[in-house]
Design a protein around this motif. Sequence first.
Motif, PDB file in Angstrom:
ATOM      1  N   LYS A 234      71.874  49.512 -34.044  1.00 34.47           N
ATOM      2  CA  LYS A 234      71.515  49.018 -32.707  1.00 34.47           C
ATOM      3  C   LYS A 234      72.598  49.369 -31.695  1.00 34.47           C
ATOM      4  O   LYS A 234      72.304  49.762 -30.557  1.00 34.47           O
ATOM      5  N   PHE A 237      72.383  53.008 -30.502  1.00 37.77           N
ATOM      6  CA  PHE A 237      71.344  53.231 -29.496  1.00 37.77           C
ATOM      7  C   PHE A 237      71.691  52.555 -28.168  1.00 37.77           C
ATOM      8  O   PHE A 237      71.458  53.113 -27.090  1.00 37.77           O
ATOM      9  N   GLU A 238      72.259  51.343 -28.240  1.00 38.87           N
ATOM     10  CA  GLU A 238      72.602  50.610 -27.016  1.00 38.87           C
ATOM     11  C   GLU A 238      73.613  51.367 -26.164  1.00 38.87           C
ATOM     12  O   GLU A 238      73.530  51.356 -24.925  1.00 38.87           O
ATOM     13  N   ASP A 240      73.785  54.376 -25.712  1.00 36.55           N
ATOM     14  CA  ASP A 240      73.067  55.436 -24.997  1.00 36.55           C
ATOM     15  C   ASP A 240      71.955  54.881 -24.116  1.00 36.55           C
ATOM     16  O   ASP A 240      71.123  55.633 -23.599  1.00 36.55           O
ATOM     17  N   LYS A 242      69.448  52.925 -25.086  1.00 34.80           N
ATOM     18  CA  LYS A 242      68.162  52.982 -25.784  1.00 34.80           C
ATOM     19  C   LYS A 242      68.065  51.863 -26.814  1.00 34.80           C
ATOM     20  O   LYS A 242      69.041  51.131 -27.049  1.00 34.80           O
ATOM     21  N   THR A 243      66.887  51.727 -27.400  1.00 33.62           N
ATOM     22  CA  THR A 243      66.670  50.742 -28.462  1.00 33.62           C
ATOM     23  C   THR A 243      66.255  51.470 -29.740  1.00 33.62           C
ATOM     24  O   THR A 243      65.745  52.596 -29.707  1.00 33.62           O
ATOM     25  N   VAL A 244      66.455  50.798 -30.874  1.00 29.41           N
ATOM     26  CA  VAL A 244      66.089  51.373 -32.169  1.00 29.41           C
ATOM     27  C   VAL A 244      64.570  51.511 -32.250  1.00 29.41           C
ATOM     28  O   VAL A 244      63.847  50.548 -31.975  1.00 29.41           O
ATOM     29  N   TYR A 256      66.982  62.048 -33.067  1.00 32.37           N
ATOM     30  CA  TYR A 256      67.721  61.814 -31.830  1.00 32.37           C
ATOM     31  C   TYR A 256      69.204  62.086 -32.071  1.00 32.37           C
ATOM     32  O   TYR A 256      69.765  61.689 -33.106  1.00 32.37           O
ATOM     33  N   PHE A 258      72.879  61.169 -30.848  1.00 35.97           N
ATOM     34  CA  PHE A 258      73.606  60.183 -30.047  1.00 35.97           C
ATOM     35  C   PHE A 258      74.621  60.894 -29.162  1.00 35.97           C
ATOM     36  O   PHE A 258      75.377  61.753 -29.627  1.00 35.97           O
TER      37      PHE A 258
END
Length: 528
Positions: A234, A237-238, A240, A242-244, A256, A258
């Motif tokens: 998590k 993604f956070e 960047d 974004k969410t998982v 994806y 990172f």
Amino acid sequence: MAKRILKTFLISLISIIISLVLIASDVVVSQDKLKNYVGYLASDDLEGRLAGSSGGEKTEKYIESQFKEIGLEPIKELGGYFQSFSFTSNVSLGDGNEVIFDFGKEEKIKLVPEKDFIPASFSEDCSLENLDVVFAGFGIKSQNPQRNDYEGVDAKGKAVVVLRNGPDGDDPKSPFAPFYPSRYKASVAREMGAKALIVVSEDDKKDELPKMRTGAVAGSSSIVVISMKRIFLKKLFEEDGKTVPDAKVLGKSAPYQFAKAKMSIKINLKREKSTARNVVGLLKATTESDEYLVIGAHWDHLGRGIEGSLSEKWGEIHHGADDNASGTAGVLELARVLKEEKTRKRNVIFVSFGAEELGGLGSVHYTKNPPIPLSKVIAMINLDMIGRFKEKLIVDGSGTAKEWKDIVEKANLDKIPLSMHESGYGASDHTSFYTQKIPVLFFFTGAHSDYHLPSDTADKINYEGEAKVLNFVERIAMEIINSDAKPTYLETQGEKGGRAAFNVYVGTVPDFTEEGKGFRILSVRPES
């Protein structure tokens, strides 16, 4: 003209009758003997028959005693009935294991071993600095069913994060189930050029680190493999914005790269060695012969729950009645029945392989160190999980010899429903022989809900069904033994057979017996 037609018909009819008489046998498999064999092999006394354990040693000695009682001879080159080999039997954490994430900020995130992450027992040791990190869905790359979680992302030289299990969760009946194990996802990541594989739970409810279980590997997978808590995925993604991705809607791959994360990993594992043994017995031909048929099955299982167990807790005895006490009992009964046959034009080698559950170690060792030259082995028959016959019998390897389909059809006097697969590759010991260009046949009655669980017990074996299967196999064996010509080897493509294998994932057959770093490739499948 009519007489000529009648003569031709009668000759054909007589040939068919002779073939059926030759292939039929007065000697039959005993259900009572099968029940006795399986009952002991799957008993608590052997504690799950783990290779290298005291229960494993008892199993080896029991099979040796049965070979002697049946009247099989030891192979001179072995000096007895045993063929020993060593493997890594226990793995534990050494000093200095660490994982660090650097997001370009002053403070780095340092993960704690056994709390935030844990290496897989088959991970390679490493000291890796500042790796780029990519996300590759479930880390699956397969042709059947079609899926490529790496499509659109470059994993070369990077750390790859993947979700555990597959698109259907942990459903054992999913077509993606063969691709769940982390070891096989590691093989894919390695072939994609990744430096490390990080496995994370697919949802918050299952976010627990697996225990490092004993005894599962012989050599590393030539790539770093760790399990990591989901909170850090998590965080990746956070950072960047974004969410998982939700695993429930990850029907298609969602790779994806990172943008901000760099990852450093240090892994140091302690590995202990043990010894297991193949048990080998020889049934000589009734006439002089320099050719051999090999009939085999692995004797080992998962002990009290090594890597590969599907049990939620460690410590219960995994009885392995179907996997593979049933196949071991089959080898013993076929040895007894074939010895009673009056005419055998070829020799038969019976092998009970050790450490199949650890990566086919026993059969690979046998084919790398054959007591009889493999050039003299005309075919190999493998029995693995033949005790749960219901609606059909799965026969793999039907395309590995030109004669197989005719022989199988002729031997099927009981009209057993068959599911035939041509490929000679599969998740069992016959693969070791097929990679040496030896025709193979593999018999398997199918997966079930007790697979790799303590509940695979002797009372669930269909002994009548297993006897029917073995009588069928015995007729096939006799046809191979007494045929004037030896089977003609054919190369097959690496299709998915009745029991999916490690080789279906990435197109190669790894040799896990290598004790150094990584694994040697035994074979590359056509069109892989």
